[in-house]
Design a protein around this motif. Structure first.
Motif, short mmCIF file in Angstrom:
data_model
loop_
_atom_site.label_atom_id
_atom_site.label_comp_id
_atom_site.label_asym_id
_atom_site.label_seq_id
_atom_site.Cartn_x
_atom_site.Cartn_y
_atom_site.Cartn_z
N THR A 104 0.89 -1.23 -0.17
CA THR A 104 -0.47 -0.50 0.01
C THR A 104 1.17 1.26 0.15
OG1 THR A 104 -1.65 -1.58 1.59
CG2 THR A 104 -1.86 1.28 1.42
N MET A 105 1.98 1.17 0.62
CA MET A 105 2.44 2.84 0.62
C MET A 105 4.00 2.16 0.08
SD MET A 105 5.28 0.97 3.97
CE MET A 105 6.24 2.49 3.86
N ALA A 106 3.67 0.81 -1.02
CA ALA A 106 4.89 1.22 -2.53
C ALA A 106 5.25 3.10 -2.96
CB ALA A 106 4.95 0.19 -3.01
N GLU A 107 4.01 3.00 -3.53
CA GLU A 107 4.02 4.49 -4.19
C GLU A 107 3.93 6.33 -3.79
OE1 GLU A 107 0.40 4.08 -6.68
OE2 GLU A 107 1.11 2.28 -7.78
N SER A 108 4.16 5.94 -2.79
CA SER A 108 4.31 7.20 -1.57
C SER A 108 5.81 8.06 -1.61
CB SER A 108 3.78 6.61 -0.09
OG SER A 108 3.02 6.23 0.25
N GLU A 109 5.45 8.49 -1.52
CA GLU A 109 6.89 9.58 -2.06
C GLU A 109 7.38 10.09 -0.16
OE1 GLU A 109 6.53 13.08 -4.70
OE2 GLU A 109 6.31 10.77 -7.03
N THR A 110 6.81 9.82 0.57
CA THR A 110 7.67 10.66 1.54
C THR A 110 6.44 9.80 2.56
OG1 THR A 110 6.03 12.42 1.96
CG2 THR A 110 7.92 13.68 0.93
N ARG A 111 7.58 9.91 4.33
CA ARG A 111 6.44 9.20 4.98
C ARG A 111 5.44 9.06 5.58
NH1 ARG A 111 12.26 8.66 9.06
NH2 ARG A 111 13.58 7.23 7.19
N GLN A 112 5.07 10.46 5.32
CA GLN A 112 4.09 11.56 5.86
C GLN A 112 2.67 10.98 4.58
OE1 GLN A 112 6.37 13.30 5.58
NE2 GLN A 112 6.54 13.65 7.98
N GLN A 113 2.53 10.12 3.52
CA GLN A 113 2.17 10.13 2.56
C GLN A 113 1.77 8.64 2.75
OE1 GLN A 113 3.70 11.61 -0.98
NE2 GLN A 113 3.24 13.13 -1.23
N ALA A 114 3.49 8.03 2.84
CA ALA A 114 2.97 6.50 3.21
C ALA A 114 1.74 6.13 4.37
CB ALA A 114 4.59 5.73 3.68
N LEU A 115 2.20 6.87 5.53
CA LEU A 115 1.31 6.87 6.88
C LEU A 115 -0.07 7.62 6.61
CD1 LEU A 115 3.94 8.53 9.50
CD2 LEU A 115 3.28 6.02 9.40
N ALA A 116 0.22 8.25 5.74
CA ALA A 116 -1.80 8.72 5.52
C ALA A 116 -2.17 7.06 4.36
CB ALA A 116 -1.61 9.64 5.09
N ALA A 117 -1.41 6.47 3.74
CA ALA A 117 -2.44 5.96 2.59
C ALA A 117 -2.77 4.65 3.63
CB ALA A 117 -1.40 5.71 1.67
N VAL A 118 -1.60 4.22 4.62
CA VAL A 118 -1.74 2.80 5.22
C VAL A 118 -2.83 3.26 6.71
CG1 VAL A 118 0.26 1.85 4.09
CG2 VAL A 118 0.38 2.67 5.98
N GLU A 159 3.50 -8.16 22.71
CA GLU A 159 4.11 -7.09 21.61
C GLU A 159 5.47 -8.01 20.75
OE1 GLU A 159 5.24 -2.59 21.86
OE2 GLU A 159 6.88 -3.64 21.99
N ALA A 160 4.93 -7.83 19.32
CA ALA A 160 5.67 -8.03 18.41
C ALA A 160 6.33 -6.84 17.20
CB ALA A 160 4.85 -9.32 18.02
N ARG A 161 7.67 -6.86 16.99
CA ARG A 161 7.85 -6.07 15.99
C ARG A 161 8.82 -6.29 14.99
NH1 ARG A 161 9.91 -3.84 21.57
NH2 ARG A 161 11.59 -3.84 20.33
N LEU A 162 8.22 -5.88 14.18
CA LEU A 162 8.22 -6.73 13.08
C LEU A 162 9.41 -5.25 12.13
CD1 LEU A 162 6.18 -8.56 11.57
CD2 LEU A 162 7.90 -9.49 12.96
N TYR A 163 11.04 -5.65 11.56
CA TYR A 163 11.61 -4.45 10.95
C TYR A 163 12.05 -4.54 9.37
CZ TYR A 163 12.06 -2.84 15.52
OH TYR A 163 12.40 -2.56 16.86
N MET A 164 11.27 -3.90 8.79
CA MET A 164 11.26 -4.03 6.86
C MET A 164 12.11 -2.57 6.11
SD MET A 164 9.95 -7.04 6.09
CE MET A 164 8.89 -6.65 4.57
N PRO A 165 12.84 -3.16 5.50
CA PRO A 165 13.52 -2.76 4.59
C PRO A 165 12.60 -1.74 3.34
CG PRO A 165 14.69 -4.41 4.50
CD PRO A 165 13.77 -4.93 4.99
N THR A 166 12.56 -0.64 3.58
CA THR A 166 11.41 0.61 2.32
C THR A 166 12.57 1.24 1.72
OG1 THR A 166 10.66 2.14 3.53
CG2 THR A 166 9.99 -0.20 4.05
#
Length: 439
Positions: A63-77, A133-140
Motif C-alpha cells: 500500500t505504501m509502495a507508491e508513496s513519496e514521503t513518510r507522511q504520505q505513506a502513513l496516511a495511505a496505510v 508485543e511483537a515488532r517487525l523491521y522491514m527495509p523500504t
C-alpha cells in the motif's frame, strides 16, 4: 525376545526397580504428549498464524509502495493499520532496531522468526520481547519501517502452559506415588531383613504388616522360623540326652577297668576312651551353633587365640596371613569350635595347619590349609554330611573318627549365613577349607 543383555544394567534393589516402573511410564507419557503437542499442534497453528501476519505485512508494504514521503505513506496505510490493529513508524538512519532479550521459556519464538523470514525474505529483524508485543523491521524505499502488533497474532498465547501443567502435576502425583510405594515396600524390606538375620543365626523381632499377600508371606516366615527353632531344639535335646545317658555306663566301665590288671585293662581302656571321644563329638554336633548370642567380635584376635591354643596343645598351626581389619557379628564359641575342628582335621591327616583371614566390607573368609592327602572333588559334597567317613581318601593311620568334624563346621557356617567350601590347597597341596559368610 531375549532380555539377558539388559539384566547387567538393571538395578538389583526392589525399591529402585519399583521406582523405575513408576517413573518410566510417566516420563514416556510426558515425552509423547509433549512432542505430539509441539509438532502436531503448536507448529501447525504457529505456521498458519505467521502466514496470516506475513500477508498483512505485505499488504502494508504494498500500500505504501507508491508513496513519496513518510507522511504520505502513513496516511495511505492508516485505514489498514486501524483495521489490522497495527502501529507503524519509520526509524531514523542512525537509529538501530530494538530487538531485546527473549523470554527463556518462549520455545516457540525461533519457529515464529523462521516462518516470518520464510514468508518475508526482506525482513531485517524480529523482536519478540514479551508475550504481548511483537515488532517487525522491514527495509523500504523510505527507510527502515517498524511494525508493532499483538504477539498473540503470531502464535498461541502461553504455549508452554500445557507442558508446565503436565510436568507440575506429574511431579506432584509421582511424589505421592513414591510415598505410597515406600509404605508398601517397607513391610517387604522388614521381612527380608528378618529372613536374612535368621539365616545368619540371629532372631530379630518381626511382625507381619502391609498388604494381604505380604502379611501371608510374613506369617509363613514366622511359622517356618518357629518350626526350625523347634527342630533344632529337639535335635539338641535328643542328642544331648542320649550322649549324657551313655556317660553313666561309661563311668561304671572305667571304674571296673581300674580294678583289673593293667595288661588286661589296656585294650578295654582304649575302647572306652574312643567311646568317650565319640560322645564328645555327638555333643558338639548336637550343640551346633546354638550356644551364645551373636556379638561383635574381632576375627583376627579370635583366630590368634585359637592358633595359640592349638600350639599349646602340641599342634603345628600358624596364622600365616590377615587381610583387612574390623569386627563382625558372630557366635565366638561356635566359630572357635568350627576353626578348632578344621585345625584338628588338618594336623590329624597332615603335619601342619596354616590359617588365614580375609576381611572385606561385604564378607569374611577363614581359611585352613594342610599338607595331607586332601579330598577328591567328587567326594567333597559327601565329606560335609554327618557320619560320613572318607577313609580311602584320607590317612587312616590316625583313625577316621565318627565323621562329624566337617559336618559341625558346615552347620556352624550355615548358622552364620555362610558356607563351608572345600578345595585343594595351592600352598601346601592338601585340603583347603574356607568358612565364608557375609557381614
Amino acid at each position: 525376545m531375549s532380555t539377558q543383555w539388559l539384566k547387567p544394567y538393571m538395578p538389583r534393589g526392589l525399591y529402585v526397580r519399583a521406582a523405575l516402573i513408576l517413573v518410566l511410564p510417566v516420563v514416556a507419557l510426558l515425552l509423547v504428549v509433549g512432542i505430539a503437542f509441539l509438532q502436531k499442534h503448536l507448529e501447525d497453528v504457529t505456521a498458519q498464524m505467521t502466514q496470516a501476519a506475513a500477508r498483512e505485512v505485505r499488504l502494508i508494504t504494498q500500500t505504501m509502495a507508491e508513496s513519496e514521503t513518510r507522511q504520505q505513506a502513513l496516511a495511505a496505510v492508516r485505514p489498514d493499520l486501524s483495521a489490522l490493529s497495527m502501529k507503524m513508524q519509520f526509524l531514523d538512519a542512525d537509529e538501530m532496531p530494538e530487538i531485546g532479550r527473549r523470554r527463556w521459556y518462549d520455545f516457540i519464538a525461533p519457529q515464529v522468526e523462521a516462518d516470518l523470514r520464510a514468508e518475508l525474505p526482506d525482513l531485517a529483524a524480529v523482536a519478540l520481547p514479551s508475550g504481548q508485543e511483537a515488532r517487525l523491521y522491514m527495509p523500504t524505499h523510505l527507510g527502515l519501517l517498524q511494525l508493532t502488533f499483538d504477539r498473540r497474532r503470531l502464535s498461541p498465547a502461553a504455549p508452554h502452559q500445557l507442558i508446565v501443567t503436565m510436568v507440575f502435576f506429574a511431579i506432584i502425583m509421582t511424589s505421592i506415588s513414591f510415598l505410597y510405594m515406600r509404605n508398601q515396600l517397607r513391610p517387604i524390606t522388614r521381612l527380608a531383613d528378618a529372613a536374612q538375620a535368621f539365616g545368619r543365626g540371629r532372631v530379630v523381632p518381626y511382625s507381619p504388616g502391609g498388604a494381604v499377600e505380604v502379611r501371608a508371606a510374613g506369617n509363613a516366615f514366622l511359622d517356618m522360623r518357629a518350626r526350625i527353632e523347634r527342630q533344632m531344639e529337639q535335635r539338641t535335646l535328643m542328642l544331648s540326652g542320649v550322649s549324657h545317658d551313655l556317660r553313666t555306663p561309661l563311668t561304671r566301665l572305667k571304674l571296673g577297668l581300674s580294678m583289673l590288671p593293667e595288661e588286661e585293662a589296656a585294650p578295654l581302656q582304649q575302647d572306652v576312651t574312643e567311646m568317650q571321644s565319640l560322645l564328645d563329638a555327638f555333643l558338639d554336633f548336637s550343640r551346633g551353633a546354638a550356644e551364645g548370642a551373636p556379638e561383635e567380635v574381632d576375627p583376627e584376635a579370635l583366630l590368634t587365640q585359637i592358633v595359640s591354643d592349638a600350639k599349646r596343645a602340641g599342634h603345628q598351626a600358624e596364622l600365616v596371613a590377615v587381610e583387612g581389619q574390623g569386627t563382625v557379628m558372630l557366635r565366638p564359641s561356635a566359630m572357635r569350635r568350627a576353626v578348632e575342628n578344621l585345625i584338628g582335621n588338618a594336623v590329624r591327616y597332615g603335619s601342619k595347619a596354616d590359617v588365614s583371614l580375609t576381611l572385606t566390607p561385604k564378607s569374611l573368609r577363614i581359611r585352613v590349609e594342610d599338607d595331607g592327602p586332601g579330598i577328591p572333588p567328587e567326594q567333597r559334597t559327601e565329606a560335609v554330611k554327618p557320619f560320613s567317613r572318607l577313609d580311602p581318601a584320607r590317612n587312616q593311620n590316625q583313625g577316621s573318627g565318627v565323621g562329624l568334624g566337617l559336618a559341625i563346621v558346615a552347620d556352624i557356617a550355615r548358622a552364620h549365613g555362610g558356607v563351608l567350601r572345600l578345595g585343594k590347597s595351592e600352598r601346601l597341596g592338601g585340603l583347603c577349607a574356607d568358612i565364608i559368610f557375609g557381614r
